[in-house]
Design a protein around this motif. Structure first.
Motif, PDB file in Angstrom:
ATOM      1  N   CYS A  19     -65.808 -55.267 -43.756  1.00  0.00           N
ATOM      2  CA  CYS A  19     -66.498 -56.244 -42.907  1.00  0.00           C
ATOM      3  C   CYS A  19     -66.067 -57.648 -43.306  1.00  0.00           C
ATOM      4  O   CYS A  19     -66.121 -58.008 -44.495  1.00  0.00           O
ATOM      5  N   GLU A  20     -65.626 -58.425 -42.325  1.00  0.00           N
ATOM      6  CA  GLU A  20     -65.224 -59.817 -42.553  1.00  0.00           C
ATOM      7  C   GLU A  20     -66.092 -60.708 -41.668  1.00  0.00           C
ATOM      8  O   GLU A  20     -66.201 -60.485 -40.453  1.00  0.00           O
ATOM      9  N   LEU A  21     -66.687 -61.732 -42.271  1.00  0.00           N
ATOM     10  CA  LEU A  21     -67.670 -62.558 -41.586  1.00  0.00           C
ATOM     11  C   LEU A  21     -67.290 -64.034 -41.645  1.00  0.00           C
ATOM     12  O   LEU A  21     -66.965 -64.553 -42.718  1.00  0.00           O
ATOM     13  N   CYS A  54     -61.950 -55.100 -35.238  1.00  0.00           N
ATOM     14  CA  CYS A  54     -62.691 -55.129 -33.982  1.00  0.00           C
ATOM     15  C   CYS A  54     -63.555 -56.378 -34.034  1.00  0.00           C
ATOM     16  O   CYS A  54     -64.454 -56.477 -34.873  1.00  0.00           O
ATOM     17  N   ALA A  55     -63.253 -57.361 -33.173  1.00  0.00           N
ATOM     18  CA  ALA A  55     -63.990 -58.620 -33.165  1.00  0.00           C
ATOM     19  C   ALA A  55     -65.242 -58.478 -32.299  1.00  0.00           C
ATOM     20  O   ALA A  55     -65.167 -58.097 -31.127  1.00  0.00           O
ATOM     21  N   ILE A  56     -66.380 -58.774 -32.887  1.00  0.00           N
ATOM     22  CA  ILE A  56     -67.674 -58.666 -32.208  1.00  0.00           C
ATOM     23  C   ILE A  56     -68.224 -60.069 -32.003  1.00  0.00           C
ATOM     24  O   ILE A  56     -68.283 -60.862 -32.937  1.00  0.00           O
ATOM     25  N   PRO A  57     -68.634 -60.425 -30.784  1.00  0.00           N
ATOM     26  CA  PRO A  57     -69.132 -61.782 -30.541  1.00  0.00           C
ATOM     27  C   PRO A  57     -70.403 -62.081 -31.330  1.00  0.00           C
ATOM     28  O   PRO A  57     -71.120 -61.176 -31.767  1.00  0.00           O
ATOM     29  N   GLU A  58     -70.677 -63.360 -31.499  1.00  0.00           N
ATOM     30  CA  GLU A  58     -71.915 -63.784 -32.148  1.00  0.00           C
ATOM     31  C   GLU A  58     -73.110 -63.133 -31.461  1.00  0.00           C
ATOM     32  O   GLU A  58     -73.220 -63.110 -30.235  1.00  0.00           O
ATOM     33  N   GLY A  59     -74.001 -62.562 -32.260  1.00  0.00           N
ATOM     34  CA  GLY A  59     -75.182 -61.925 -31.698  1.00  0.00           C
ATOM     35  C   GLY A  59     -74.920 -60.605 -31.003  1.00  0.00           C
ATOM     36  O   GLY A  59     -75.824 -60.029 -30.388  1.00  0.00           O
ATOM     37  N   HIS A 101     -69.648 -47.790 -32.222  1.00  0.00           N
ATOM     38  CA  HIS A 101     -68.963 -46.688 -31.549  1.00  0.00           C
ATOM     39  C   HIS A 101     -67.689 -47.187 -30.874  1.00  0.00           C
ATOM     40  O   HIS A 101     -66.635 -46.534 -30.927  1.00  0.00           O
ATOM     41  N   ASP A 102     -67.774 -48.363 -30.258  1.00  0.00           N
ATOM     42  CA  ASP A 102     -66.603 -48.941 -29.603  1.00  0.00           C
ATOM     43  C   ASP A 102     -65.517 -49.265 -30.625  1.00  0.00           C
ATOM     44  O   ASP A 102     -64.322 -49.038 -30.375  1.00  0.00           O
ATOM     45  N   ALA A 103     -65.908 -49.760 -31.802  1.00  0.00           N
ATOM     46  CA  ALA A 103     -64.932 -50.052 -32.850  1.00  0.00           C
ATOM     47  C   ALA A 103     -64.235 -48.787 -33.339  1.00  0.00           C
ATOM     48  O   ALA A 103     -63.014 -48.761 -33.538  1.00  0.00           O
ATOM     49  N   LEU A 104     -65.008 -47.724 -33.525  1.00  0.00           N
ATOM     50  CA  LEU A 104     -64.418 -46.457 -33.957  1.00  0.00           C
ATOM     51  C   LEU A 104     -63.495 -45.891 -32.892  1.00  0.00           C
ATOM     52  O   LEU A 104     -62.439 -45.322 -33.196  1.00  0.00           O
ATOM     53  N   ARG A 105     -63.878 -46.065 -31.636  1.00  0.00           N
ATOM     54  CA  ARG A 105     -63.037 -45.592 -30.534  1.00  0.00           C
ATOM     55  C   ARG A 105     -61.689 -46.303 -30.547  1.00  0.00           C
ATOM     56  O   ARG A 105     -60.653 -45.721 -30.180  1.00  0.00           O
ATOM     57  N   GLN A 106     -61.695 -47.572 -30.964  1.00  0.00           N
ATOM     58  CA  GLN A 106     -60.448 -48.354 -31.048  1.00  0.00           C
ATOM     59  C   GLN A 106     -59.681 -48.094 -32.342  1.00  0.00           C
ATOM     60  O   GLN A 106     -58.642 -48.712 -32.568  1.00  0.00           O
ATOM     61  N   HIS A 107     -60.224 -47.201 -33.195  1.00  0.00           N
ATOM     62  CA  HIS A 107     -59.626 -46.913 -34.503  1.00  0.00           C
ATOM     63  C   HIS A 107     -59.566 -48.152 -35.388  1.00  0.00           C
ATOM     64  O   HIS A 107     -58.629 -48.327 -36.197  1.00  0.00           O
ATOM     65  N   ALA A 108     -60.545 -49.033 -35.247  1.00  0.00           N
ATOM     66  CA  ALA A 108     -60.620 -50.224 -36.095  1.00  0.00           C
ATOM     67  C   ALA A 108     -60.993 -49.823 -37.517  1.00  0.00           C
ATOM     68  O   ALA A 108     -61.726 -48.852 -37.737  1.00  0.00           O
ATOM     69  N   ASP A 109     -60.497 -50.584 -38.467  1.00  0.00           N
ATOM     70  CA  ASP A 109     -60.900 -50.354 -39.859  1.00  0.00           C
ATOM     71  C   ASP A 109     -61.632 -51.566 -40.436  1.00  0.00           C
ATOM     72  O   ASP A 109     -62.027 -51.569 -41.600  1.00  0.00           O
ATOM     73  N   VAL A 110     -61.824 -52.607 -39.615  1.00  0.00           N
ATOM     74  CA  VAL A 110     -62.545 -53.804 -40.041  1.00  0.00           C
ATOM     75  C   VAL A 110     -63.454 -54.267 -38.906  1.00  0.00           C
ATOM     76  O   VAL A 110     -63.008 -54.377 -37.757  1.00  0.00           O
ATOM     77  N   LEU A 111     -64.717 -54.531 -39.216  1.00  0.00           N
ATOM     78  CA  LEU A 111     -65.604 -55.201 -38.271  1.00  0.00           C
ATOM     79  C   LEU A 111     -65.595 -56.689 -38.586  1.00  0.00           C
ATOM     80  O   LEU A 111     -65.832 -57.092 -39.726  1.00  0.00           O
ATOM     81  N   VAL A 112     -65.300 -57.491 -37.559  1.00  0.00           N
ATOM     82  CA  VAL A 112     -65.231 -58.944 -37.721  1.00  0.00           C
ATOM     83  C   VAL A 112     -66.257 -59.574 -36.787  1.00  0.00           C
ATOM     84  O   VAL A 112     -66.303 -59.258 -35.596  1.00  0.00           O
ATOM     85  N   THR A 113     -67.087 -60.446 -37.324  1.00  0.00           N
ATOM     86  CA  THR A 113     -68.036 -61.173 -36.480  1.00  0.00           C
ATOM     87  C   THR A 113     -68.409 -62.463 -37.174  1.00  0.00           C
ATOM     88  O   THR A 113     -67.861 -62.811 -38.231  1.00  0.00           O
ATOM     89  N   GLY A 114     -69.344 -63.191 -36.588  1.00  0.00           N
ATOM     90  CA  GLY A 114     -69.756 -64.462 -37.163  1.00  0.00           C
ATOM     91  C   GLY A 114     -71.172 -64.809 -36.774  1.00  0.00           C
ATOM     92  O   GLY A 114     -71.778 -64.188 -35.896  1.00  0.00           O
ATOM     93  N   GLY A 115     -71.703 -65.813 -37.440  1.00  0.00           N
ATOM     94  CA  GLY A 115     -73.052 -66.269 -37.165  1.00  0.00           C
ATOM     95  C   GLY A 115     -73.522 -67.205 -38.257  1.00  0.00           C
ATOM     96  O   GLY A 115     -72.792 -67.518 -39.206  1.00  0.00           O
TER      97      GLY A 115
END
Length: 338
Positions: A106-108, A165-170, A71-85
């Motif tokens: 999605c980029e990982l 939208c960069a999402i932290p690990e976990g 929801h936060d990513a959509l609010r920011q109008h992001a078109d890519v979810l970026v995270t890692g793990g």
């Protein structure tokens, strides 16, 4: 109504307003069940919150976090979810599948000790492959460099003209932590209609990796009056690191959402280190009807069993164990005896 109760209701109303803006992915409410043979074996009035069934292939505890993170990513109008793990991370799997559901790229950034540098074709990695996510394999990455690896990938995405939208690990941010504050709201509703006997719990026990589940439960247990304390069992890293992670996330939520209030008492308790013992314990629990991931939920429940053995005050306590999932990667071909 007494002033204190008026203030409590006002704070809870403010918190509910913070919890409502989210995507709806979780198959809620997840079951609140008692498996008598497991409860008897552990010597507890044990109830299990089945968050291993929050969804299908995308299920597990991370899906609760993903409702708020997406929801936060959509609010920011992001078109890519970026995270890692790690290549077999539950969080990575859920992020990849949620991005696919929302029509986002999605980029990982994935780390692995595999010298061949290949993405596995089993477990969570197989589901990441199916999702169509774009993977950057990095080899081993020490914990202190993982956040920068995700940020570096997000910067590369920005340079390509996309909006990441960069999402932290976990999913370990105050936004993701709200997922388990919301879970406590759900549990309160279940107790209100008489499930699990309707009474609040003495304690909640949960596996702890990045700290978000435990932090959300500690805040939510207080806000929705469902338990006296939360016990977190670290499944990655040591007790001190886990304590710091949980405390940091509680502080972040409290600053971002003041109506979240103060947490219940919370503790971090380590499980005796022995991987084979974790696996044997998980096998024993499966024979009683409860399937666990040996490395996460199995370790956490074994730590609870150890508490009961070592401290007689735990015997017979009313405990809620949160089953956080992790099953897609748990039992490989070499994990189950013939």
């Amino acid at each position: 109504m007494p002033l204190r109760r008026l203030v409590t209701h006002a704070c809870r109303d403010g918190l509910v307003q913070a919890l409502d803006p989210r995507c709806r992915f979780v198959h809620a409410p997840t079951p609140l069940v008692r498996i008598p043979r497991v409860a008897e074996r552990l010597g507890l009035d044990l109830w299990i919150k089945r968050d291993d069934v929050t969804g299908g292939a995308e299920g597990g505890c991370m899906l609760r976090k993903a409702e708020f993170l997406a929801h936060d990513a959509l609010r920011q109008h992001a078109d890519v979810l970026v995270t890692g793990g790690h290549v077999q991370s539950d969080h990575v799997r859920v992020t990849a599948l949620v991005a696919a559901m929302l029509g986002l790229r999605c980029e990982l950034a994935l780390w692995s000790n595999d010298p061949a540098g290949l993405l596995p074709r089993t477990g969570n990695a197989a589901l990441v492959r199916l999702s169509g996510a774009h993977v950057r394999l990095l080899g081993p990455v020490v914990p202190s460099r993982r956040a920068s690896a995700i940020d570096s990938l997000a910067s590369d995405v920005t340079r390509r003209g996309l909006r990441p939208c960069a999402i932290p690990e976990g999913g370990a941010s105050w936004v993701g932590t709200l997922g388990y504050v919301q879970a406590c709201r759900e549990i309160r509703r279940q107790l209100n209609v008489g499930l699990a006997g309707g009474a609040r719990f003495d304690a909640i026990v949960v596996a702890c990796a990045s700290g978000g589940c435990a932090a959300g439960l500690a805040l939510g247990a207080a806000a929705f009056d469902i338990a006296d304390e939360v016990v977190a069992v670290p499944v990655e890293g040591d007790v001190i690191s886990a304590r710091c992670a949980v405390g940091r996330l509680i502080d972040e939520v409290s600053r971002a959402v003041p109506s979240a209030g103060r947490p219940v008492a919370w503790h971090v308790v380590g499980a005796p280190a022995a991987e084979e013992t974790d696996r044997n314990f998980a096998r024993d629990m499966a024979c009683l009807g409860l399937v666990l991931d040996p490395h996460t939920t199995g370790k956490a429940l074994r730590a609870l069993a150890n508490l009961v053995r070592e401290d007689g005050r735990w015997v017979g306590r009313r405990v809620l164990f949160v089953h956080t999932g992790g099953l897609p990667v748990s039992w490989g071909e070499d994990s189950v005896d013939e």
